[in-house]
Design an enzyme around this catalytic site. Structure first.
Site, PDB file in Angstrom:
ATOM      1  N   TYR A 130       0.829  -1.211   0.000  1.00 39.94           N
ATOM      2  CA  TYR A 130       0.000   0.000   0.000  1.00 39.94           C
ATOM      3  C   TYR A 130       0.860   1.257   0.000  1.00 39.94           C
ATOM      4  O   TYR A 130       1.235   1.792   1.031  1.00 39.94           O
ATOM      5  CB  TYR A 130      -1.023  -0.056   1.149  1.00 39.94           C
ATOM      6  N   LYS A 183       3.246 -15.784   0.918  1.00 41.41           N
ATOM      7  CA  LYS A 183       3.731 -16.268  -0.376  1.00 41.41           C
ATOM      8  C   LYS A 183       5.248 -16.430  -0.230  1.00 41.41           C
ATOM      9  O   LYS A 183       6.037 -15.880  -0.995  1.00 41.41           O
ATOM     10  CB  LYS A 183       3.352 -15.244  -1.469  1.00 41.41           C
ATOM     11  N   ASP A 216      -2.370 -18.434  -2.787  1.00 39.20           N
ATOM     12  CA  ASP A 216      -3.195 -18.968  -3.884  1.00 39.20           C
ATOM     13  C   ASP A 216      -3.900 -20.254  -3.452  1.00 39.20           C
ATOM     14  O   ASP A 216      -5.081 -20.464  -3.762  1.00 39.20           O
ATOM     15  CB  ASP A 216      -2.378 -19.169  -5.175  1.00 39.20           C
ATOM     16  N   ASP A 240      -6.797  -7.980   2.036  1.00 38.08           N
ATOM     17  CA  ASP A 240      -7.830  -7.202   1.341  1.00 38.08           C
ATOM     18  C   ASP A 240      -8.599  -8.106   0.377  1.00 38.08           C
ATOM     19  O   ASP A 240      -9.836  -8.142   0.355  1.00 38.08           O
ATOM     20  CB  ASP A 240      -7.130  -6.065   0.579  1.00 38.08           C
ATOM     21  N   ASP A 244     -12.678 -10.002   0.859  1.00 38.49           N
ATOM     22  CA  ASP A 244     -13.818  -9.837  -0.052  1.00 38.49           C
ATOM     23  C   ASP A 244     -14.354 -11.195  -0.482  1.00 38.49           C
ATOM     24  O   ASP A 244     -15.562 -11.407  -0.588  1.00 38.49           O
ATOM     25  CB  ASP A 244     -13.413  -9.034  -1.298  1.00 38.49           C
TER      26      ASP A 244
END
Ligand code: ATP
Length: 353
Positions: A130, A183, A216, A240, A244
């Site tokens: 960000y 990751k 993933d 984030d 969702d």
């Protein structure tokens, strides 16, 4: 105790108005002594004062114990030098709101894709990719030439440690299970640091079961077996995106609450955006912001050792669940018949009744 209410943009005024009705009802019923002050922030403030966040409102934020913030349509804000202060990063940076806590739970009676989902994503909120909030000065994103854009992803031991502490504490109040998402097979140094730090913190919590997944794989697992997860801790952008997905699995984006919490303050903010396509129609679902307000009250209750605030938080969530359990008592996005303000009135009546 002072709560500041900022309606924001798009559907913000409609869903904050419904939320304020519910909090007012709680204030009355539980005699909470909350002072709710509404102030202008966002595009309407820009039209009136030339800035989306005036210095006066900034001072009110600093004096408040918590903020209920409606969604913002920052994509269409003017440039910062023309008064377009992006509210979410301003709050996260200036109040050091390092923990974005986003629960997703299947609600009784509400159709959803994952009937057994009941998890909370603890998303690190101050760094990662960000660019607008990760640097002390300047932006983490820049263009050395007109054909090249670069972004710096920042991961620190301190920020990883404090989100890990929040996540572990939360997990200990729930099913005592923590999943670290990363990751680190590719981002060996940065996600390696995040993973090692969270593991180290989690080792200090006796009885806490810890596992981890690559992001993933986690996306697939959330769809395949959502009920397997309790508290999920991850870095900013992964959190984030996954939250969702989790909100959608739990019944829709209009149901996804969150708080952004720091050491001393927290703000309630729905996980969804300003939904300009349905703004002004009194049709938006205020549930996410109402549930966020419930989380804020619970957070304040915990911080200030006030069981009345915790009781009020529970009452609000129960009133919302009872309202959602009635198919006709839902808003139109969930196939119901109520508009935004009627839904707010109905929840407020359940609180008072
Ligand atoms: P942001 O990037 O700011 O999160 P977004 O562009 O991803 O925003 P939203 O504003 O969240 O998108 O809207 C996505 C879709 O969901 C839109 O069709 C919108 O109408 C719908 N939506 C969002 N929030 C609600 C709500 N509370 N009630 C009903 N529909 C909603």
């Amino acid at each position: 105790m002072k709560l500041l209410v900022l309606a924001g943009d798009g559907i913000g005024p409609e869903i904050t108005s419904a939320t304020v009705k519910a909090v007012d009802a709680l204030n009355h019923r539980f005699n909470l002594g909350l002072t709710l002050t509404e102030a202008d922030a966002g595009l309407s403030s820009h039209a009136r004062h030339g800035t989306t966040l005036t210095e006066d409102v900034q001072a009110q934020v600093m004096e408040s114990d918590g903020v209920i913030l409606g969604p913002t349509d920052s994509l269409i804000y003017p440039a910062p030098e023309d008064g377009g202060i992006n509210l979410s990063p301003w709050f996260r940076k200036n109040l050091d709101l390092y923990a974005n806590i986003r629960p997703s739970r299947a609600r009784p009676g509400v159709p959803c894709l994952a009937k057994d989902i009941d998890l909370v994503i603890a998303r690190e909120n101050t760094e990662g990719f960000y660019a607008d909030r990760s640097m002390y000065m300047g932006s983490g994103e820049f263009m050395p030439t007109e054909d090249m854009a670069l972004v710096v992803r920042k991961i620190t031991r301190d920020a990883s440690r404090r989100i890990a502490e929040s996540a572990c504490q939360l997990a200990m109040t729930r099913r005592k299970k923590l999943t670290i998402v990363h990751k680190r097979n590719v981002l060996k140094l940065s996600d390696g640091l995040f993973y090692d730090t969270v593991r180290e913190v989690a080792d200090g919590y006796e009885g806490l079961e810890v596992d981890d997944f690559i992001v993933d794989a986690m996306a697939a697992l959330l769809v395949r077996k959502p009920g397997a997860f309790d508290v999920v801790v991850t870095t900013n952008m992964f959190g984030d995106i996954l939250s969702d997905l989790a909100a959608e699995l739990s019944g829709g984006i209009g149901l996804g609450p969150s708080i952004n919490a720091g050491r001393d303050r927290a703000i309630a903010q729905a996980a969804h955006g300003a939904a300009p396509d349905i703004a002004g129609q009194n049709s938006a679902n205020p549930t996410a912001l109402m549930l966020s307000a419930s989380m804020l009250l619970a957070w304040l209750g915990d911080r200030h050792n006030r069981t009345d605030l915790e009781d009020a938080a529970r009452r609000l969530e129960e009133a919302i669940d009872a309202q959602l359990d009635d198919p006709a008592g839902r808003t139109v996005d969930l196939g119901g018949k109520l508009n935004t303000s009627d839904f707010g009135d109905a929840v407020a009546r359940r609180i008072s009744g």
